[in-house]
Design a protein around this motif. Structure first.
Motif, PDB file in Angstrom:
ATOM      1  N   LYS A 147      -0.792   7.564  -0.093  1.00 46.85           N
ATOM      2  CA  LYS A 147       0.031   6.424   0.308  1.00 46.85           C
ATOM      3  C   LYS A 147      -0.540   5.922   1.633  1.00 46.85           C
ATOM      4  O   LYS A 147      -0.769   6.701   2.550  1.00 46.85           O
ATOM      5  CB  LYS A 147       1.494   6.819   0.486  1.00 46.85           C
ATOM      6  CG  LYS A 147       2.150   7.237  -0.834  1.00 46.85           C
ATOM      7  CD  LYS A 147       3.607   7.557  -0.626  1.00 46.85           C
ATOM      8  CE  LYS A 147       4.251   8.052  -1.904  1.00 46.85           C
ATOM      9  NZ  LYS A 147       4.380   7.067  -2.941  1.00 46.85           N
TER      10      LYS A 147
ATOM     11  N   ARG B  14       2.739   2.107  -2.155  1.00 42.02           N
ATOM     12  CA  ARG B  14       2.789   2.590  -3.535  1.00 42.02           C
ATOM     13  C   ARG B  14       1.745   3.698  -3.686  1.00 42.02           C
ATOM     14  O   ARG B  14       0.747   3.737  -2.978  1.00 42.02           O
ATOM     15  CB  ARG B  14       2.504   1.454  -4.501  1.00 42.02           C
ATOM     16  CG  ARG B  14       3.604   0.421  -4.499  1.00 42.02           C
ATOM     17  CD  ARG B  14       3.342  -0.628  -5.575  1.00 42.02           C
ATOM     18  NE  ARG B  14       4.440  -1.566  -5.619  1.00 42.02           N
ATOM     19  CZ  ARG B  14       4.455  -2.741  -4.995  1.00 42.02           C
ATOM     20  NH1 ARG B  14       3.426  -3.114  -4.281  1.00 42.02           N
ATOM     21  NH2 ARG B  14       5.489  -3.536  -5.092  1.00 42.02           N
ATOM     22  N   THR B  15       1.954   4.580  -4.621  1.00 37.04           N
ATOM     23  CA  THR B  15       1.032   5.688  -4.833  1.00 37.04           C
ATOM     24  C   THR B  15      -0.319   5.180  -5.307  1.00 37.04           C
ATOM     25  O   THR B  15      -0.399   4.305  -6.164  1.00 37.04           O
ATOM     26  CB  THR B  15       1.618   6.669  -5.861  1.00 37.04           C
ATOM     27  OG1 THR B  15       2.876   7.151  -5.357  1.00 37.04           O
ATOM     28  CG2 THR B  15       0.698   7.850  -6.090  1.00 37.04           C
ATOM     29  N   MET B  16      -1.383   5.738  -4.723  1.00 40.51           N
ATOM     30  CA  MET B  16      -2.753   5.369  -5.068  1.00 40.51           C
ATOM     31  C   MET B  16      -3.530   6.635  -5.402  1.00 40.51           C
ATOM     32  O   MET B  16      -3.195   7.722  -4.928  1.00 40.51           O
ATOM     33  CB  MET B  16      -3.404   4.650  -3.880  1.00 40.51           C
ATOM     34  CG  MET B  16      -2.669   3.388  -3.448  1.00 40.51           C
ATOM     35  SD  MET B  16      -3.262   2.753  -1.867  1.00 40.51           S
ATOM     36  CE  MET B  16      -4.845   2.108  -2.362  1.00 40.51           C
ATOM     37  N   TRP B  17      -4.549   6.490  -6.210  1.00 40.37           N
ATOM     38  CA  TRP B  17      -5.425   7.603  -6.571  1.00 40.37           C
ATOM     39  C   TRP B  17      -6.863   7.197  -6.314  1.00 40.37           C
ATOM     40  O   TRP B  17      -7.195   6.016  -6.331  1.00 40.37           O
ATOM     41  CB  TRP B  17      -5.287   7.953  -8.045  1.00 40.37           C
ATOM     42  CG  TRP B  17      -3.969   8.524  -8.430  1.00 40.37           C
ATOM     43  CD1 TRP B  17      -3.651   9.849  -8.503  1.00 40.37           C
ATOM     44  CD2 TRP B  17      -2.787   7.813  -8.814  1.00 40.37           C
ATOM     45  NE1 TRP B  17      -2.344   9.996  -8.891  1.00 40.37           N
ATOM     46  CE2 TRP B  17      -1.783   8.756  -9.099  1.00 40.37           C
ATOM     47  CE3 TRP B  17      -2.461   6.464  -8.935  1.00 40.37           C
ATOM     48  CZ2 TRP B  17      -0.509   8.417  -9.496  1.00 40.37           C
ATOM     49  CZ3 TRP B  17      -1.191   6.123  -9.323  1.00 40.37           C
ATOM     50  CH2 TRP B  17      -0.241   7.082  -9.606  1.00 40.37           C
TER      51      TRP B  17
ATOM     52  N   ARG C  63      -2.755  12.451  -4.556  1.00 44.24           N
ATOM     53  CA  ARG C  63      -2.205  11.096  -4.534  1.00 44.24           C
ATOM     54  C   ARG C  63      -2.158  10.652  -3.077  1.00 44.24           C
ATOM     55  O   ARG C  63      -2.036  11.481  -2.184  1.00 44.24           O
ATOM     56  CB  ARG C  63      -0.788  11.078  -5.106  1.00 44.24           C
ATOM     57  CG  ARG C  63      -0.722  11.472  -6.549  1.00 44.24           C
ATOM     58  CD  ARG C  63       0.699  11.488  -7.026  1.00 44.24           C
ATOM     59  NE  ARG C  63       0.726  11.893  -8.432  1.00 44.24           N
ATOM     60  CZ  ARG C  63       1.818  12.001  -9.143  1.00 44.24           C
ATOM     61  NH1 ARG C  63       2.989  11.748  -8.596  1.00 44.24           N
ATOM     62  NH2 ARG C  63       1.759  12.364 -10.402  1.00 44.24           N
TER      63      ARG C  63
ATOM     64  N   LEU D 254     -10.156   4.125  -0.785  1.00 43.95           N
ATOM     65  CA  LEU D 254      -8.857   3.467  -0.943  1.00 43.95           C
ATOM     66  C   LEU D 254      -8.861   2.032  -0.408  1.00 43.95           C
ATOM     67  O   LEU D 254      -7.885   1.318  -0.525  1.00 43.95           O
ATOM     68  CB  LEU D 254      -7.760   4.270  -0.240  1.00 43.95           C
ATOM     69  CG  LEU D 254      -7.473   5.660  -0.812  1.00 43.95           C
ATOM     70  CD1 LEU D 254      -6.482   6.396   0.086  1.00 43.95           C
ATOM     71  CD2 LEU D 254      -6.977   5.587  -2.234  1.00 43.95           C
TER      72      LEU D 254
ATOM     73  N   GLY E 100       0.783  -1.232   0.000  1.00 45.68           N
ATOM     74  CA  GLY E 100       0.000   0.000   0.000  1.00 45.68           C
ATOM     75  C   GLY E 100       0.808   1.271   0.000  1.00 45.68           C
ATOM     76  O   GLY E 100       0.255   2.344  -0.202  1.00 45.68           O
TER      77      GLY E 100
END
Length: 95
Positions: free
Chosen positions: A58, A39-42, A56, A90, A37
């Motif tokens: 994290k 890693r970058t999430m949108w 963005r 998310l 997790g």
């Protein structure tokens, strides 16, 4: 608190510093192997008022405490979000 990633992108380092002091109080390193997790999430839908590709997020867990970091634009500032709508989007469970 400082947050930076390594050149390989496989680690995120959190450094807690006392205001006005150079010495670090505590430093935590988390890896993408241990916590995918980070890693970058949108969010699925782009939010109004943000530059393209932002915000963005994290998701990071340290000492069994999960938090969501929000990057609102390209700048040397990050925010911690407690917005339940963002956490749910998310796929993060609030503690």
């Amino acid at each position: 608190m400082d947050l930076y990633s390594t050149f390989s992108g496989g680690k995120a380092v959190f450094a807690l510093n006392k205001s006005g002091k150079i010495l670090s109080i505590k430093e935590y390193t988390v890896t993408t192997e241990d916590q995918p997790g980070i890693r970058t999430m949108w969010l699925k839908d782009q939010l109004e008022g943000f530059p393209r590709g932002y915000p963005r997020y994290k998701v990071v867990t340290i000492n069994e405490i999960t938090d969501v970091i929000e990057l609102r634009k390209m700048e040397p500032v990050f925010y911690m979000t407690d917005d339940p709508v963002v956490w749910k989007a998310l796929g993060v469970t609030q503690q």
